[in-house]
Motif scaffolding. Sequence first.
Motif, PDB file in Angstrom:
ATOM      1  N   TYR A  53       5.258   1.669  -3.108  1.00 50.32           N
ATOM      2  CA  TYR A  53       4.929   0.633  -4.096  1.00 50.32           C
ATOM      3  C   TYR A  53       3.549   0.021  -3.836  1.00 50.32           C
ATOM      4  O   TYR A  53       2.810  -0.313  -4.780  1.00 50.32           O
ATOM      5  CB  TYR A  53       6.017  -0.452  -4.097  1.00 50.32           C
ATOM      6  CG  TYR A  53       7.354   0.063  -4.589  1.00 50.32           C
ATOM      7  CD1 TYR A  53       7.541   0.419  -5.924  1.00 50.32           C
ATOM      8  CD2 TYR A  53       8.425   0.207  -3.706  1.00 50.32           C
ATOM      9  CE1 TYR A  53       8.775   0.906  -6.360  1.00 50.32           C
ATOM     10  CE2 TYR A  53       9.655   0.683  -4.130  1.00 50.32           C
ATOM     11  CZ  TYR A  53       9.820   1.037  -5.463  1.00 50.32           C
ATOM     12  OH  TYR A  53      11.031   1.515  -5.897  1.00 50.32           O
ATOM     13  N   CYS A  54       3.193  -0.107  -2.584  1.00 49.19           N
ATOM     14  CA  CYS A  54       1.851  -0.621  -2.272  1.00 49.19           C
ATOM     15  C   CYS A  54       0.771   0.356  -2.741  1.00 49.19           C
ATOM     16  O   CYS A  54      -0.278  -0.055  -3.259  1.00 49.19           O
ATOM     17  CB  CYS A  54       1.722  -0.853  -0.758  1.00 49.19           C
ATOM     18  SG  CYS A  54       2.674  -2.260  -0.167  1.00 49.19           S
ATOM     19  N   LEU A  55       1.045   1.665  -2.547  1.00 45.51           N
ATOM     20  CA  LEU A  55       0.083   2.650  -3.024  1.00 45.51           C
ATOM     21  C   LEU A  55      -0.038   2.628  -4.543  1.00 45.51           C
ATOM     22  O   LEU A  55      -1.144   2.763  -5.092  1.00 45.51           O
ATOM     23  CB  LEU A  55       0.484   4.050  -2.547  1.00 45.51           C
ATOM     24  CG  LEU A  55       0.337   4.310  -1.037  1.00 45.51           C
ATOM     25  CD1 LEU A  55       0.909   5.676  -0.665  1.00 45.51           C
ATOM     26  CD2 LEU A  55      -1.129   4.213  -0.619  1.00 45.51           C
ATOM     27  N   LEU A  56       1.085   2.433  -5.246  1.00 43.21           N
ATOM     28  CA  LEU A  56       1.031   2.322  -6.707  1.00 43.21           C
ATOM     29  C   LEU A  56       0.197   1.112  -7.121  1.00 43.21           C
ATOM     30  O   LEU A  56      -0.614   1.193  -8.058  1.00 43.21           O
ATOM     31  CB  LEU A  56       2.441   2.217  -7.289  1.00 43.21           C
ATOM     32  CG  LEU A  56       3.250   3.506  -7.366  1.00 43.21           C
ATOM     33  CD1 LEU A  56       4.629   3.223  -7.963  1.00 43.21           C
ATOM     34  CD2 LEU A  56       2.530   4.551  -8.213  1.00 43.21           C
ATOM     35  N   ALA A  57       0.403   0.014  -6.414  1.00 43.52           N
ATOM     36  CA  ALA A  57      -0.387  -1.188  -6.731  1.00 43.52           C
ATOM     37  C   ALA A  57      -1.865  -0.938  -6.467  1.00 43.52           C
ATOM     38  O   ALA A  57      -2.738  -1.357  -7.247  1.00 43.52           O
ATOM     39  CB  ALA A  57       0.123  -2.368  -5.900  1.00 43.52           C
ATOM     40  N   ALA A  58      -2.184  -0.238  -5.386  1.00 45.54           N
ATOM     41  CA  ALA A  58      -3.581   0.063  -5.079  1.00 45.54           C
ATOM     42  C   ALA A  58      -4.174   1.035  -6.085  1.00 45.54           C
ATOM     43  O   ALA A  58      -5.398   1.102  -6.258  1.00 45.54           O
ATOM     44  CB  ALA A  58      -3.676   0.637  -3.660  1.00 45.54           C
ATOM     45  N   MET A  59      -3.323   1.836  -6.742  1.00 43.65           N
ATOM     46  CA  MET A  59      -3.795   2.744  -7.781  1.00 43.65           C
ATOM     47  C   MET A  59      -4.124   2.009  -9.072  1.00 43.65           C
ATOM     48  O   MET A  59      -5.172   2.240  -9.683  1.00 43.65           O
ATOM     49  CB  MET A  59      -2.711   3.796  -8.086  1.00 43.65           C
ATOM     50  CG  MET A  59      -2.675   4.991  -7.194  1.00 43.65           C
ATOM     51  SD  MET A  59      -1.445   6.126  -7.841  1.00 43.65           S
ATOM     52  CE  MET A  59      -0.282   6.123  -6.492  1.00 43.65           C
ATOM     53  N   TYR A  60      -3.213   1.145  -9.519  1.00 39.75           N
ATOM     54  CA  TYR A  60      -3.288   0.621 -10.878  1.00 39.75           C
ATOM     55  C   TYR A  60      -4.014  -0.715 -10.993  1.00 39.75           C
ATOM     56  O   TYR A  60      -4.738  -0.958 -11.968  1.00 39.75           O
ATOM     57  CB  TYR A  60      -1.876   0.494 -11.470  1.00 39.75           C
ATOM     58  CG  TYR A  60      -1.327   1.833 -11.903  1.00 39.75           C
ATOM     59  CD1 TYR A  60      -1.755   2.430 -13.075  1.00 39.75           C
ATOM     60  CD2 TYR A  60      -0.383   2.501 -11.125  1.00 39.75           C
ATOM     61  CE1 TYR A  60      -1.261   3.667 -13.478  1.00 39.75           C
ATOM     62  CE2 TYR A  60       0.126   3.730 -11.506  1.00 39.75           C
ATOM     63  CZ  TYR A  60      -0.317   4.311 -12.689  1.00 39.75           C
ATOM     64  OH  TYR A  60       0.155   5.528 -13.082  1.00 39.75           O
ATOM     65  N   LEU A  61      -3.832  -1.613 -10.045  1.00 49.12           N
ATOM     66  CA  LEU A  61      -4.421  -2.945 -10.197  1.00 49.12           C
ATOM     67  C   LEU A  61      -5.957  -2.911 -10.275  1.00 49.12           C
ATOM     68  O   LEU A  61      -6.538  -3.670 -11.065  1.00 49.12           O
ATOM     69  CB  LEU A  61      -3.958  -3.857  -9.053  1.00 49.12           C
ATOM     70  CG  LEU A  61      -2.465  -4.201  -9.071  1.00 49.12           C
ATOM     71  CD1 LEU A  61      -2.122  -5.172  -7.940  1.00 49.12           C
ATOM     72  CD2 LEU A  61      -2.069  -4.804 -10.417  1.00 49.12           C
TER      73      LEU A  61
END
Length: 403
Positions: A53-61
């Motif tokens: 989930y942290c990687l997803l946040a680092a991708m999209y935000l």
Amino acid sequence: MAFRGGWWGAVRGVLPQVADAVYAFGSLGISASMLHNWPDPNHYWRAPDALAYCLLAAMYLPLAVRRRAPLLILGSSATVVLGYFTLAYYHPVAVCGLALANYTVAAHRSRTVSVPCTVTTWLVLLWGTRLAEPGIGLLSVAFVTATAAVTWVTGDVSRRLAERGRRLAALTEQLRREQEERTRRAVSDECMRIARELHDVIAHHVSVISIQAGLADYVFASDPPTAHRAIGVITDSARDAGDEMRRMLAVLRHGVEHSAHDRGDTLPDTDGAAPGMARLAELADRVRAAGVAVRITGEGLDEPLPAGLDMCVYRVVQEALTNVLKHAPTASATVDLSRGHNALRVRVTDDGPSRPRPEKRDGPGHGLIGMRERATIYGGTVTAGVRSQGGFEVDLVMPLPDM
């Protein structure tokens, strides 16, 4: 105008930023939901955890500010997605973020930058196809290839359209400035034309009035009939000056452009005929009444001329005779007009005492300058100077248009 340039302009300025922020947070929410809820009974992918989930946040935000630093956002997204794929998390949820970052670079950077970035994006996405379910590996390769190609093509087209729009806006601004410059030049030229008209009208009539007033004062008691005739000439000159002034004001009221005069179009008439060769006899009569003997000679003068050129000839003769009144009031003058097939020549000569050329006096000769400016408009020339046999000469040569 206030609507466009006021609050609506401010709203339009922040709309792209708001849209990017909505996309970033919305995509993060959808991707996290898919990662959490996607069934994986065969354990093809690594189980989602906090790092995923942290990687997803680092991708999209970071996509919320993608327009401000396209290359930085693409670099960070590619790095995060590469790590995400390497850790073998469920891979489809990471494709959209990297694709949008690639589109942004193609839309804001030249091809020399966007093409290598697209190749890098494709390689990262290709690395993720190893996580595809059995049997759809080739389909996954085709999908990521199409994704990289489509995002680059659409971004590149968007960039070229934006550049074309900027060039068009710059061209429009340049045309607007050129139009303003032409307008300013037209106003300046019109002011110069009016100044020439005022000089010609006022200088001539004031010279006649001044001479006749002096004569009337001198003979008022000793020769009443002569004084009476002088006063009559003053009255006629003042009336003619008033008529020409009213005519000029009518031109200004009707908004006639200087270009119409330069093309030879007919100027609006008011209380009398516009000045032209047909009125040279009246002009000669006024000058004779002021004390200068004037003779008009020539042939082929009954053929009509374009209105602008006709007025030019009249004004040059008027100015030349006015100079005779000023500088050689006891002389006699001759106006000789000769018309050929291609040109008209007008020579105004006097037998008065030799005098310096007008432009060599204390200041520039405004009358001679005005004559030359008028003649230049129609491709003609004016020369002036002392005659070898005495007196002064003004020589006007005007090319004639095909009638």
